[in-house]
Write a protein that holds these residues in place. Structure first.
Motif, PDB file in Angstrom:
ATOM      1  N   TRP A 134       0.865  -1.319   0.144  1.00  0.00           N
ATOM      2  CA  TRP A 134      -0.014  -0.020   0.136  1.00  0.00           C
ATOM      3  C   TRP A 134       0.792   1.178  -0.083  1.00  0.00           C
ATOM      4  O   TRP A 134       0.490   2.237  -0.525  1.00  0.00           O
ATOM      5  CB  TRP A 134      -0.905   0.212   1.215  1.00  0.00           C
TER       6      TRP A 134
ATOM      7  N   PRO B 191      -7.653  -4.847  -3.703  1.00  0.00           N
ATOM      8  CA  PRO B 191      -6.743  -4.528  -2.254  1.00  0.00           C
ATOM      9  C   PRO B 191      -5.224  -4.377  -2.786  1.00  0.00           C
ATOM     10  O   PRO B 191      -4.723  -3.404  -2.030  1.00  0.00           O
ATOM     11  CB  PRO B 191      -6.833  -5.587  -1.366  1.00  0.00           C
TER      12      PRO B 191
ATOM     13  N   TYR C 237      -4.754  -0.658  -3.447  1.00  0.00           N
ATOM     14  CA  TYR C 237      -5.161   0.125  -2.613  1.00  0.00           C
ATOM     15  C   TYR C 237      -4.181   1.232  -2.192  1.00  0.00           C
ATOM     16  O   TYR C 237      -2.940   0.692  -1.815  1.00  0.00           O
ATOM     17  CB  TYR C 237      -5.486  -0.664  -1.113  1.00  0.00           C
TER      18      TYR C 237
ATOM     19  N   LEU D  43      -7.036   3.553   2.139  1.00  0.00           N
ATOM     20  CA  LEU D  43      -8.065   2.408   1.989  1.00  0.00           C
ATOM     21  C   LEU D  43      -7.430   1.456   2.653  1.00  0.00           C
ATOM     22  O   LEU D  43      -8.438   0.583   3.295  1.00  0.00           O
ATOM     23  CB  LEU D  43      -8.315   2.193   0.555  1.00  0.00           C
ATOM     24  N   GLY D  44      -6.270   1.201   2.894  1.00  0.00           N
ATOM     25  CA  GLY D  44      -5.607  -0.292   3.391  1.00  0.00           C
ATOM     26  C   GLY D  44      -5.854  -0.161   5.033  1.00  0.00           C
ATOM     27  O   GLY D  44      -6.241  -1.016   5.742  1.00  0.00           O
TER      28      GLY D  44
END
Length: 318
Positions: free
Chosen positions: A107, A257, A260, A264-265
């Motif tokens: 991320w 994901p 991300y 967001l993570g």
């Protein structure tokens, strides 16, 4: 202030009077009054208000730093603004970086990608467009100014759904381009560079370079660009912070994901406690938030002098 009084004429050797001499007699100087400019007045109300602003700014940061030193169990069993018995900061950092197959590092790299391409591209476009709008005359310039001002007034959330529909038609959703391309447009950065370039780059200097045979590209890079450095750093800081903390745009654009950003993570980790069978990792969420703001704080400290000079440009008229 002095006053002049004529002196009596004196005859010379030939008996003729000489020119009238003027004697200077000093006049009494007025007493200087102590102005409030020499010693600025202190306002207790303003001091108290500044103190409240400082507390409002530093208390959340202090809570974040203190909470990052606690384990998952100590977060709920100890005071929020004080340390617990076990100092677990280094353990939390190690767990944050290694949790779920080092996904935090993934991320982080995604966020750096969005910042370098999105914020860097937005700054470049704002510099070029702001310089051109400030130093060149063309038809429709007032209309462009009205469009830029209107774009500054429109919130980004109002454009989120139309942007999603447009990118969905082009098949770019759930890809990094869905975050990078919208980040390239910064109306506020464009307006800031427009105003800054109009004051920081003298038109006479550009005309002198053109008379000497310098082309527009060379004039921009050799003469205008060094003068625009404070404004460039200021716009860069604003765009970097906006892209680094961007949450709503990646939320509607990205579902994978693996793409991300950090915002967001960390939110996905925070939502684990509400899912069935999910393991709460609030200590990792807090530690990850602390690690997330470290690059922003370092950027502001390193570029502070350029940022302050850019904001103060044009405030003093010579």
């Amino acid at each position: 202030m002095t006053t002049t009084t004529p002196a009596p004429a004196r005859p010379d050797k030939s008996g003729r009077p000489t020119r009238t001499a003027r004697l200077r007699t000093p006049s009494p100087r007025p007493r200087r009054r102590a102005h409030s400019v020499d010693r600025p007045r202190r306002s207790k109300a303003l001091t108290a208000l500044s103190g409240l602003v400082v507390l409002y700014t530093l208390v959340p940061l202090a809570w974040l730093v203190v909470s990052a030193t606690k384990t998952q169990a100590d977060l709920l069993g100890s005071p929020g603004l004080w340390f617990s018995g076990h100092f677990a900061l280094w353990d939390n950092i190690s767990q944050t970086l290694s949790y779920d197959h080092h996904v935090f590092l993934r991320w982080l790299l995604n966020t750096l990608l969005y910042v370098v391409l999105g914020a860097g591209g937005a700054t470049l476009l704002a510099v070029l467009a702001g310089y051109g709008l400030a130093k060149f005359d063309f038809r429709g310039k007032k209309a462009v100014f009205a469009v830029v001002i209107g774009a500054v007034a429109v919130p980004a959330t109002a454009l989120a759904v139309p942007t999603f529909l447009m990118f969905s038609k082009m098949g770019l959703t759930n890809t990094p381009w869905a975050v990078i391309i919208p980040s390239l447009v910064s109306p506020f950065g464009l307006y800031l560079m427009w105003v800054f370039a109009a004051e920081a780059v003298p038109t006479e200097l550009l005309e002198a370079a053109r008379v000497d045979g310098s082309g527009e590209v060379r004039t921009f890079f050799r003469i205008a660009l060094p003068l625009l450095a404070p404004g460039i750093v200021t716009v860069l800081l604003f765009t970097v912070v906006a892209t680094w903390n961007n949450y709503f745009l990646p939320l509607i654009m990205i579902k994978d994901p693996n793409w991300y950003p950090l915002t967001l993570g960390l939110n996905a980790w925070n939502d684990q406690a509400a899912t069935a069978g999910g393991q709460p990792v609030f200590n990792l969420v807090i530690t990850g938030s602390l690690l997330t703001i470290v690059p922003l704080v370092a950027a502001f400290l390193l570029l502070q002098r350029f940022w302050q000079s850019g904001l103060a440009a044009g405030s003093v008229k010579e």
